[in-house]
Scaffold this motif. Structure first.
Motif, short mmCIF file in Angstrom:
data_model
loop_
_atom_site.label_atom_id
_atom_site.label_comp_id
_atom_site.label_asym_id
_atom_site.label_seq_id
_atom_site.Cartn_x
_atom_site.Cartn_y
_atom_site.Cartn_z
N MET A 1 0.84 -1.20 0.00
CA MET A 1 0.00 0.00 0.00
C MET A 1 0.88 1.25 0.00
SD MET A 1 -3.27 0.84 2.50
CE MET A 1 -2.39 1.29 3.98
N ILE A 26 -2.89 5.33 9.12
CA ILE A 26 -2.40 4.88 7.82
C ILE A 26 -0.94 4.43 7.95
CG2 ILE A 26 -1.88 5.57 5.45
CD1 ILE A 26 -4.86 5.30 6.02
N MET A 29 -0.71 1.03 9.49
CA MET A 29 -1.06 -0.02 8.53
C MET A 29 0.10 -0.30 7.59
SD MET A 29 -4.99 0.96 7.50
CE MET A 29 -6.29 1.13 8.73
N GLU A 30 0.75 0.75 7.13
CA GLU A 30 1.86 0.58 6.19
C GLU A 30 3.07 -0.09 6.84
OE1 GLU A 30 1.01 4.27 3.09
OE2 GLU A 30 2.61 4.48 4.59
N PRO A 36 -4.33 -3.68 7.78
CA PRO A 36 -5.05 -2.79 6.86
C PRO A 36 -6.52 -3.21 6.78
CG PRO A 36 -3.01 -3.55 5.88
CD PRO A 36 -3.21 -4.36 7.12
N ALA A 40 -9.59 1.02 4.02
CA ALA A 40 -8.32 1.66 3.68
C ALA A 40 -7.79 1.15 2.34
CB ALA A 40 -7.29 1.42 4.78
N LEU A 41 -7.90 -0.15 2.11
CA LEU A 41 -7.41 -0.73 0.85
C LEU A 41 -8.22 -0.23 -0.35
CD1 LEU A 41 -6.67 -4.38 2.00
CD2 LEU A 41 -5.00 -2.66 1.31
#
Length: 249
Positions: A1, A26, A29-30, A36, A40-41
């Motif tokens: 992502m 974010i 998540m990264e 994620p 968000a995806l």
């Protein structure tokens, strides 16, 4: 992502706005700190022009329903033909009302984000299918009186215990304060037997748990639970005990 985001010159702030998350979320998540989410995806896929390649990952990043230390136990529980348990201060998850589960999980320490909390509450309610499964699972619960006197154990919860205890395959016993023995103060436990006749013992703490099929350990827990059950009230007496408590509330 992150690679797609950087390739498209999209900032974390921009992706956060599109997905309705804070930039720090974010970032988590990264970095793999947080799973994620589908939202968000999908937002990243559209914003970064990934043409479905990011959204396609949704099926592979579903968050686990249960805490890491209990996941193996939950797999065995689903395959159980019999289950015996003793609880010291909490109503067992299989017997909890939605309100009781929400009070516990919603006040988790450290705090859980709302999405994780709701997922765990739903998973706990889903587990209760074990109570009415066909063919029936033999279920035995012994509850120390302290579990019944906790603030979360309101009248609705006590009545739930009486309702569940009416099932022929379910035994609910109370160990009163007046009949407690040292073996009962050593903590909660669960004993399981699977369809393959494998017997296991499970103990869980705030941050660690033990699931074992070692015969000597299983035998030790079985002996301790047997001692506790001998001191506990019978199912009929236990139902009257719980009923009186419910009437006092």
């Amino acid at each position: 992502m992150k690679r797609w985001r950087m390739k498209a010159n999209v900032t974390r702030e921009e992706l956060g706005v599109a997905a309705n998350y804070a930039p720090d979320t974010i970032k988590a998540m990264e970095q793999g700190v947080r799973m994620p989410t589908a939202r968000a995806l999908d937002a990243a896929d559209e914003l970064c022009g990934a043409q479905g390649l990011l959204s396609a990952g949704k099926d592979y990043v579903r968050a686990e329903k249960f805490p890491a230390q209990a996941q193996d136990f939950m797999e065995y529980e689903r395959d159980a033909i019999s289950r015996w348990a003793f609880e010291v201060v909490l109503i067992p998850g299989l017997l909890q009302t939605m309100a009781y589960a929400r009070a516990l999980i919603g006040n988790h320490c450290p705090p859980l984000d709302e999405e994780t909390a709701e997922r765990r509450i739903a998973a706990r309610m889903e587990r209760q299918e074990l109570l009415t499964r066909t063919p029936p699972v033999a279920l035995s619960f012994v509850l120390y009186e302290a579990a019944l006197r906790a603030p979360q154990a309101d009248k609705e919860q006590l009545l739930r215990l009486l309702e569940v205890g009416r099932h022929a395959n379910i035994s609910i016993q109370v160990l009163p304060f007046s009949r407690v023995i040292p073996a009962a103060l050593m903590g909660p436990m669960v004993l399981l037997e699977t369809r393959d006749r494998e017997r296991l013992a499970f103990t869980e703490g705030p941050s660690a748990s033990e699931l074992t099929s070692a015969p000597d350990v299983v035998s030790l827990y079985t002996e301790r639970l047997s001692m506790i059950r001998m001191e506990a009230l019978g199912t009929g007496e236990s139902a009257l005990f719980i009923k009186r408590m419910a009437e006092e509330l």
